[in-house]
Write a protein that holds these residues in place. Sequence first.
Motif, PDB file in Angstrom:
ATOM      1  N   HIS A  85       0.765  -1.311   0.028  1.00 43.52           N
ATOM      2  CA  HIS A  85       0.107  -0.140   0.064  1.00 43.52           C
ATOM      3  C   HIS A  85       0.913   1.146   0.138  1.00 43.52           C
ATOM      4  O   HIS A  85       0.464   2.377   0.188  1.00 43.52           O
ATOM      5  N   GLY A  86       2.048   1.072  -0.151  1.00 41.48           N
ATOM      6  CA  GLY A  86       3.198   2.275  -0.069  1.00 41.48           C
ATOM      7  C   GLY A  86       2.942   3.035   1.415  1.00 41.48           C
ATOM      8  O   GLY A  86       3.269   4.026   1.137  1.00 41.48           O
ATOM      9  N   ARG A  87       2.706   2.400   2.544  1.00 40.65           N
ATOM     10  CA  ARG A  87       2.747   3.343   3.751  1.00 40.65           C
ATOM     11  C   ARG A  87       4.195   3.480   4.281  1.00 40.65           C
ATOM     12  O   ARG A  87       4.559   4.351   5.025  1.00 40.65           O
ATOM     13  N   PHE A  88       4.997   2.461   3.993  1.00 39.13           N
ATOM     14  CA  PHE A  88       6.430   2.275   4.506  1.00 39.13           C
ATOM     15  C   PHE A  88       7.578   1.968   3.611  1.00 39.13           C
ATOM     16  O   PHE A  88       7.270   1.278   2.766  1.00 39.13           O
ATOM     17  N   VAL A  89       8.568   2.835   3.623  1.00 41.17           N
ATOM     18  CA  VAL A  89       9.882   2.627   2.882  1.00 41.17           C
ATOM     19  C   VAL A  89      10.964   2.334   3.776  1.00 41.17           C
ATOM     20  O   VAL A  89      11.395   2.918   4.722  1.00 41.17           O
ATOM     21  N   ILE A  90      11.304   1.104   3.671  1.00 48.27           N
ATOM     22  CA  ILE A  90      12.485   0.499   4.449  1.00 48.27           C
ATOM     23  C   ILE A  90      13.833   0.320   3.714  1.00 48.27           C
ATOM     24  O   ILE A  90      13.634  -0.692   2.636  1.00 48.27           O
ATOM     25  N   PRO A  91      14.827   0.952   3.856  1.00 47.51           N
ATOM     26  CA  PRO A  91      16.317   0.804   3.238  1.00 47.51           C
ATOM     27  C   PRO A  91      16.895  -0.599   3.893  1.00 47.51           C
ATOM     28  O   PRO A  91      17.266  -0.586   4.938  1.00 47.51           O
ATOM     29  N   ALA A 104      15.813   5.856  -0.218  1.00 48.99           N
ATOM     30  CA  ALA A 104      14.652   5.729   0.602  1.00 48.99           C
ATOM     31  C   ALA A 104      13.940   6.926   0.910  1.00 48.99           C
ATOM     32  O   ALA A 104      12.661   7.268   0.940  1.00 48.99           O
ATOM     33  N   ARG A 105      14.580   7.943   1.361  1.00 47.09           N
ATOM     34  CA  ARG A 105      14.123   9.023   1.882  1.00 47.09           C
ATOM     35  C   ARG A 105      13.598   9.949   0.671  1.00 47.09           C
ATOM     36  O   ARG A 105      12.488  10.421   0.705  1.00 47.09           O
ATOM     37  N   GLU A 106      14.020   9.823  -0.467  1.00 47.82           N
ATOM     38  CA  GLU A 106      13.737  10.490  -1.780  1.00 47.82           C
ATOM     39  C   GLU A 106      12.108   9.629  -2.033  1.00 47.82           C
ATOM     40  O   GLU A 106      11.434  10.380  -2.495  1.00 47.82           O
ATOM     41  N   VAL A 107      11.954   8.418  -2.214  1.00 45.16           N
ATOM     42  CA  VAL A 107      11.084   7.739  -2.441  1.00 45.16           C
ATOM     43  C   VAL A 107       9.791   7.745  -1.357  1.00 45.16           C
ATOM     44  O   VAL A 107       8.742   8.154  -1.585  1.00 45.16           O
ATOM     45  N   VAL A 110       8.410  11.306  -1.981  1.00 40.36           N
ATOM     46  CA  VAL A 110       7.465  11.539  -3.358  1.00 40.36           C
ATOM     47  C   VAL A 110       6.130  10.633  -3.103  1.00 40.36           C
ATOM     48  O   VAL A 110       5.327  11.460  -3.631  1.00 40.36           O
ATOM     49  N   ILE A 111       6.084   9.521  -2.494  1.00 40.37           N
ATOM     50  CA  ILE A 111       4.883   9.017  -2.281  1.00 40.37           C
ATOM     51  C   ILE A 111       4.238   9.347  -0.784  1.00 40.37           C
ATOM     52  O   ILE A 111       3.137   8.799  -0.372  1.00 40.37           O
ATOM     53  N   GLU A 112       4.898  10.271   0.056  1.00 42.74           N
ATOM     54  CA  GLU A 112       4.415  10.616   1.156  1.00 42.74           C
ATOM     55  C   GLU A 112       4.157   9.351   2.076  1.00 42.74           C
ATOM     56  O   GLU A 112       3.254   9.259   2.837  1.00 42.74           O
ATOM     57  N   ALA A 113       5.008   8.693   2.205  1.00 46.55           N
ATOM     58  CA  ALA A 113       5.325   7.368   3.196  1.00 46.55           C
ATOM     59  C   ALA A 113       5.986   7.632   4.429  1.00 46.55           C
ATOM     60  O   ALA A 113       6.849   8.528   4.422  1.00 46.55           O
ATOM     61  N   GLN A 114       5.898   6.585   5.136  1.00 47.05           N
ATOM     62  CA  GLN A 114       6.631   6.801   6.590  1.00 47.05           C
ATOM     63  C   GLN A 114       8.273   6.126   6.231  1.00 47.05           C
ATOM     64  O   GLN A 114       8.400   4.888   5.947  1.00 47.05           O
ATOM     65  N   LEU A 115       9.224   6.701   6.244  1.00 45.33           N
ATOM     66  CA  LEU A 115      10.501   6.288   6.336  1.00 45.33           C
ATOM     67  C   LEU A 115      10.954   5.575   7.469  1.00 45.33           C
ATOM     68  O   LEU A 115      10.721   5.946   8.486  1.00 45.33           O
ATOM     69  N   VAL A 116      11.296   4.352   7.377  1.00 43.46           N
ATOM     70  CA  VAL A 116      11.895   3.545   8.510  1.00 43.46           C
ATOM     71  C   VAL A 116      13.258   3.180   7.999  1.00 43.46           C
ATOM     72  O   VAL A 116      13.595   1.976   7.492  1.00 43.46           O
ATOM     73  N   ILE A 117      14.134   3.780   9.001  1.00 46.06           N
ATOM     74  CA  ILE A 117      15.561   3.530   9.008  1.00 46.06           C
ATOM     75  C   ILE A 117      16.094   2.937  10.196  1.00 46.06           C
ATOM     76  O   ILE A 117      15.892   3.473  11.002  1.00 46.06           O
ATOM     77  N   THR A 118      16.668   1.906  10.129  1.00 46.51           N
ATOM     78  CA  THR A 118      17.063   1.228  11.097  1.00 46.51           C
ATOM     79  C   THR A 118      18.541   1.134  11.436  1.00 46.51           C
ATOM     80  O   THR A 118      19.071   0.842  12.691  1.00 46.51           O
ATOM     81  N   SER A 119      19.431   1.553  10.269  1.00 48.71           N
ATOM     82  CA  SER A 119      20.717   1.561  10.595  1.00 48.71           C
ATOM     83  C   SER A 119      21.126   2.776  11.410  1.00 48.71           C
ATOM     84  O   SER A 119      20.494   3.735  11.399  1.00 48.71           O
ATOM     85  N   GLU A 239      16.527  17.910  -2.404  1.00 50.67           N
ATOM     86  CA  GLU A 239      15.355  17.520  -3.019  1.00 50.67           C
ATOM     87  C   GLU A 239      14.066  18.432  -3.110  1.00 50.67           C
ATOM     88  O   GLU A 239      14.305  19.318  -2.513  1.00 50.67           O
ATOM     89  N   LEU A 240      13.347  18.252  -4.293  1.00 47.72           N
ATOM     90  CA  LEU A 240      12.305  18.925  -4.475  1.00 47.72           C
ATOM     91  C   LEU A 240      11.278  18.478  -3.542  1.00 47.72           C
ATOM     92  O   LEU A 240      10.528  17.523  -3.930  1.00 47.72           O
ATOM     93  N   LEU A 241      10.887  19.204  -2.533  1.00 49.52           N
ATOM     94  CA  LEU A 241       9.599  18.820  -1.756  1.00 49.52           C
ATOM     95  C   LEU A 241       8.220  19.204  -2.238  1.00 49.52           C
ATOM     96  O   LEU A 241       7.407  18.342  -2.239  1.00 49.52           O
ATOM     97  N   ILE A 242       8.206  20.355  -2.549  1.00 51.19           N
ATOM     98  CA  ILE A 242       6.880  20.848  -3.162  1.00 51.19           C
ATOM     99  C   ILE A 242       6.944  21.457  -4.588  1.00 51.19           C
ATOM    100  O   ILE A 242       7.689  22.355  -4.623  1.00 51.19           O
ATOM    101  N   PRO A 243       6.566  20.840  -5.633  1.00 51.16           N
ATOM    102  CA  PRO A 243       6.676  21.364  -7.010  1.00 51.16           C
ATOM    103  C   PRO A 243       6.107  22.728  -7.023  1.00 51.16           C
ATOM    104  O   PRO A 243       5.349  23.233  -6.287  1.00 51.16           O
TER     105      PRO A 243
END
Length: 260
Positions: A85-91, A104-107, A110-119, A239-243
């Motif tokens: 569903h594109g809710r979470f992005v995990i590198p 992952a931060r860029e993705v 773009v899709i307004e998802a929650q970034l989950v970085i565990t490193s 990155e371009l946050l708001i076009p």
Amino acid sequence: MSKSNNSTIISLTDNGQQLASRLIKLGVATRHKHKPKPFAEQVQSLFSSGERLILICATGIAIRTLAPVLADKYTDPAVLVLDEHGRFVIPLLSGHEGGANEWAREVASVIEAQLVITSAQTYLKPTYIAGMGCERHCPKRVLRQLLEETLHQSNLTVNDLSGIASIDVKHDEVGLIELATELKLPFHTYSANILRTVEDQLTQKSEIVFKEVGCYGVAEAAALVDADNMARDNAIKPELLIPKHKNRQATCAVARIYQS
């Protein structure tokens, strides 16, 4: 976001396929394979060839599939995992060395998802820059209204900004100068040639604007260039946050850069 070379999305479900199609249109990756067969062999082959991967599946599936072909964090390509569903992005792999965390931060943006970085990582804070263009003698109130409307798209306010930027022909634009002064923000302008250095990141290019000022866009380009100029050594690429948003007299866009 500019399209990444050598990047493939793998999906396994109908919802995942729809998400992958959306990601391709947004320029997140260049190729998409849905339910490739044999699954493990195809994914492993792409990974071993150096292909960056977005796997829209469970993390367990991704780990079990790639485990036999993992080498080390210095040579393995970046791998992201997204839910269908594109809710979470995990590198998942090569977060630092392979650039998965930044990708992952860029993705996620773009899709307004929650970034989950565990490193482990240095805590980074976002810096926001507004790029603006306008007709000559555009009133400050018109500019501020557009700025606030644009920021609202990402739940930001003028208090979140670190600067306002435009093209050098606007260095004496009274409305922009007054707006920056009112908000206690620096106002920087750049030549068309400098603004053209980020044209591959623009969401839209205007031939009309190019004929008038020598670059394909002012608001988006100025925001990106100014954000980059504010970057420190440990910063991530802006990155371009708001076009670009516009009204009858002005344009506005917002760029973001992460740094400690």
